[in-house]
Design an enzyme around this catalytic site. Structure first.
Site, PDB file in Angstrom:
ATOM      1  N   ASP A  34       0.968  -1.197  -0.011  1.00 23.72           N
ATOM      2  CA  ASP A  34       0.055  -0.129   0.104  1.00 23.72           C
ATOM      3  C   ASP A  34       0.849   1.176  -0.028  1.00 23.72           C
ATOM      4  O   ASP A  34       1.832   1.203   0.516  1.00 23.72           O
ATOM      5  CB  ASP A  34      -0.809  -0.118   1.195  1.00 23.72           C
ATOM      6  CG  ASP A  34      -2.111   0.840   1.153  1.00 23.72           C
ATOM      7  OD1 ASP A  34      -3.313   0.324   0.745  1.00 23.72           O
ATOM      8  OD2 ASP A  34      -2.201   2.109   1.039  1.00 23.72           O
ATOM      9  N   ASP A  54       4.507   2.783  -3.572  1.00 21.88           N
ATOM     10  CA  ASP A  54       3.777   3.459  -4.746  1.00 21.88           C
ATOM     11  C   ASP A  54       3.597   2.537  -5.810  1.00 21.88           C
ATOM     12  O   ASP A  54       4.604   2.603  -6.781  1.00 21.88           O
ATOM     13  CB  ASP A  54       4.514   4.661  -5.063  1.00 21.88           C
ATOM     14  CG  ASP A  54       3.650   5.709  -5.731  1.00 21.88           C
ATOM     15  OD1 ASP A  54       2.454   5.361  -6.477  1.00 21.88           O
ATOM     16  OD2 ASP A  54       3.853   6.872  -6.236  1.00 21.88           O
ATOM     17  N   GLY A  79     -12.204   7.265  -3.487  1.00 21.01           N
ATOM     18  CA  GLY A  79     -13.034   7.501  -2.242  1.00 21.01           C
ATOM     19  C   GLY A  79     -14.293   7.627  -2.607  1.00 21.01           C
ATOM     20  O   GLY A  79     -14.858   7.137  -3.571  1.00 21.01           O
ATOM     21  N   SER A 118     -15.362  -1.555 -10.770  1.00 24.82           N
ATOM     22  CA  SER A 118     -16.695  -0.803 -10.090  1.00 24.82           C
ATOM     23  C   SER A 118     -18.026  -0.734 -10.951  1.00 24.82           C
ATOM     24  O   SER A 118     -17.983  -0.889 -12.091  1.00 24.82           O
ATOM     25  CB  SER A 118     -16.214   0.735  -9.687  1.00 24.82           C
ATOM     26  OG  SER A 118     -17.453   1.473  -9.300  1.00 24.82           O
ATOM     27  N   TYR A 149     -13.524   8.460 -12.666  1.00 25.41           N
ATOM     28  CA  TYR A 149     -13.072   6.988 -12.088  1.00 25.41           C
ATOM     29  C   TYR A 149     -13.629   5.901 -12.976  1.00 25.41           C
ATOM     30  O   TYR A 149     -13.082   4.863 -12.805  1.00 25.41           O
ATOM     31  CB  TYR A 149     -13.885   7.217 -10.675  1.00 25.41           C
ATOM     32  CG  TYR A 149     -13.729   6.127  -9.777  1.00 25.41           C
ATOM     33  CD1 TYR A 149     -12.713   5.297  -9.252  1.00 25.41           C
ATOM     34  CD2 TYR A 149     -15.022   5.164  -9.606  1.00 25.41           C
ATOM     35  CE1 TYR A 149     -12.408   4.329  -8.575  1.00 25.41           C
ATOM     36  CE2 TYR A 149     -15.084   4.022  -8.788  1.00 25.41           C
ATOM     37  CZ  TYR A 149     -13.684   3.302  -8.174  1.00 25.41           C
ATOM     38  OH  TYR A 149     -13.677   2.478  -7.473  1.00 25.41           O
ATOM     39  N   ASN A 178     -21.578  -0.691  -3.917  1.00 29.88           N
ATOM     40  CA  ASN A 178     -21.386  -0.137  -2.559  1.00 29.88           C
ATOM     41  C   ASN A 178     -20.927  -1.162  -1.342  1.00 29.88           C
ATOM     42  O   ASN A 178     -21.463  -2.178  -1.438  1.00 29.88           O
ATOM     43  CB  ASN A 178     -22.234   0.746  -2.439  1.00 29.88           C
ATOM     44  CG  ASN A 178     -22.508   1.917  -3.286  1.00 29.88           C
ATOM     45  OD1 ASN A 178     -21.604   2.804  -3.087  1.00 29.88           O
ATOM     46  ND2 ASN A 178     -23.724   2.094  -3.909  1.00 29.88           N
ATOM     47  N   GLU A 191     -14.525   9.081   2.646  1.00 25.94           N
ATOM     48  CA  GLU A 191     -15.503   8.234   2.847  1.00 25.94           C
ATOM     49  C   GLU A 191     -16.639   8.043   1.894  1.00 25.94           C
ATOM     50  O   GLU A 191     -16.958   8.817   1.472  1.00 25.94           O
ATOM     51  CB  GLU A 191     -15.798   8.586   4.491  1.00 25.94           C
ATOM     52  CG  GLU A 191     -16.853   9.776   4.481  1.00 25.94           C
ATOM     53  CD  GLU A 191     -16.144  11.153   4.657  1.00 25.94           C
ATOM     54  OE1 GLU A 191     -16.750  12.027   4.819  1.00 25.94           O
ATOM     55  OE2 GLU A 191     -14.766  11.063   4.132  1.00 25.94           O
ATOM     56  N   THR A 221     -31.492   6.013  -5.115  1.00 30.88           N
ATOM     57  CA  THR A 221     -31.300   4.691  -4.600  1.00 30.88           C
ATOM     58  C   THR A 221     -30.127   3.883  -4.804  1.00 30.88           C
ATOM     59  O   THR A 221     -29.331   4.227  -5.925  1.00 30.88           O
ATOM     60  CB  THR A 221     -32.472   3.640  -5.229  1.00 30.88           C
ATOM     61  OG1 THR A 221     -32.568   3.928  -6.819  1.00 30.88           O
ATOM     62  CG2 THR A 221     -34.004   4.128  -4.719  1.00 30.88           C
ATOM     63  N   ARG A 286     -28.986   2.950  -8.795  1.00 30.77           N
ATOM     64  CA  ARG A 286     -27.987   1.834  -9.060  1.00 30.77           C
ATOM     65  C   ARG A 286     -28.312   0.479  -8.048  1.00 30.77           C
ATOM     66  O   ARG A 286     -28.407   0.695  -6.864  1.00 30.77           O
ATOM     67  CB  ARG A 286     -26.695   2.259  -9.016  1.00 30.77           C
ATOM     68  CG  ARG A 286     -25.625   1.207  -9.158  1.00 30.77           C
ATOM     69  CD  ARG A 286     -24.268   1.734  -8.980  1.00 30.77           C
ATOM     70  NE  ARG A 286     -23.867   2.889 -10.159  1.00 30.77           N
ATOM     71  CZ  ARG A 286     -23.192   3.738 -10.007  1.00 30.77           C
ATOM     72  NH1 ARG A 286     -22.418   3.771  -8.785  1.00 30.77           N
ATOM     73  NH2 ARG A 286     -22.863   4.468 -10.956  1.00 30.77           N
TER      74      ARG A 286
END
Length: 326
Positions: A34, A54, A79, A118, A149, A178, A191, A221, A286
């Site tokens: 990390d 990195d 994020g 994602s 993103y 999520n 967050e 939603t 989503r």
């Protein structure tokens, strides 16, 4: 116990930390990498080879992949909606991490490469209504993902495909919806929505100031998967024969107002709500279509949102009071 080393890139983060914990429980030798200083990792295990690196840099990817048999590539600069809306360039730079990790994995002769994509890859035109039809994997095309993103994630999915087709690297891709749970970011601007709502409710409980600002009108939603289901699904997909990107998310759809209702119930308070209609709120709706997962794995995420939010809230509450409480 296998002598093979498993690498979790992004192992100091929320999902990465939980994944490292589960791989340890399975008796595997784990290396976690990390970019954050070790003191800022959410979970650190003394029997894990913890490396600060990195991974946007090619030589660092080569270093952490040395002697590794398989990798879980979760490392990304990202994020919640507030962050990705205002940091599109930073989010796009994660393509360097994915490119260099794929190259290093191929050069190291790895047997497996898992990539965490994602739900932000999905076509925005299919997410304009709060009463959204659950998103199927094929809904990523024709391409119109979340700017910044989402485009980076979709491009990296294609890289995984072509490294598999052209170089024989066994890539697996899961599209995370999520995720909520303890041991993750809960303040500071990166967050996610669930953690932010939990944090906003805690001062009211502690001080009697019972108010909360909600981004958007509260009617948008989403579905929220608990971290234990995320880790279980990640490992199942990585070990499967599923070649194409596949959803990994809960299908339990709620409005943001309903999510606040759940936090109120857990905290035992009532919050006066104000709505910031100019704040980043993402798409209107989503949800995850899990038909492909059920057919391929005979499983789908099943931990109920109320149960997951209870555990998430309790952990954030304790962290908040330790940092900000009397």
């Amino acid at each position: 116990m296998s002598d093979s080393v498993v690498l979790v890139a992004g192992g100091g983060g929320f999902i990465g930390g939980h994944l490292v914990a589960e791989l340890r429980r399975r008796g595997l030798k784990v290396r976690a990498a990390d970019v954050k200083p070790l003191a800022e990792w959410y979970q650190v295990f003394p029997d894990v080879d913890n490396v600060v690196a990195d991974l946007k840099l090619s030589d660092q990817c080569t270093r952490v992949c040395r002697g590794v048999a398989e990798v879980y590539q979760l490392a990304a600069d990202m994020g919640g909606m507030g962050f990705i809306e205002h940091n599109k360039g930073l989010c796009m730079l994660s393509v360097l991490t994915n490119t260099h990790m794929l190259q290093a994995a191929h050069a190291a002769g790895m047997r497996r490469f898992f990539y965490s994509s994602s739900a932000c890859v999905y076509n925005a035109e299919k997410q304009v209504s709060a009463a959204v039809k659950p998103l199927r994997e094929e809904d990523a095309y024709p391409a119109m993902p979340e700017d910044g993103y989402g485009w980076e994630k979709l491009f990296s999915e294609r890289m995984c495909r072509h490294f598999r087709e052209d170089f024989g690297l066994a890539t697996r891709v899961a599209g995370y919806h999520n995720v909520c749970g303890p041991h993750g970011t809960w303040e500071g601007g990166r967050e996610k929505g669930t953690a932010g709502i939990c944090r906003k409710g805690i001062p009211g409980k502690a001080s009697g100031r019972h108010s909360i600002e909600i981004w958007g009108d509260g009617r948008q939603t989403r579905s929220f998967m608990y971290i234990d289901d995320c880790v279980k699904g990640t490992l199942a997909i990585a070990e499967s024969d599923i070649l194409e990107p596949i959803n990994l998310g809960s299908s339990e759809l709620v409005t943001i107002n309903q999510l606040v209702d759940i936090v109120e119930e857990i905290a035992g308070i009532h919050l006066e709500r104000s709505y910031n209609l100019s704040a980043p709120k993402g798409v209107n709706g989503r949800n995850s279509d899990n038909n492909r997962m059920r057919n391929a794995l005979g499983w789908e995420p099943s931990i109920r949102l109320r149960e997951g939010m209870e555990k998430t809230y309790r952990w954030i509450h304790d962290e908040y009071m330790q940092k900000h409480g009397d």
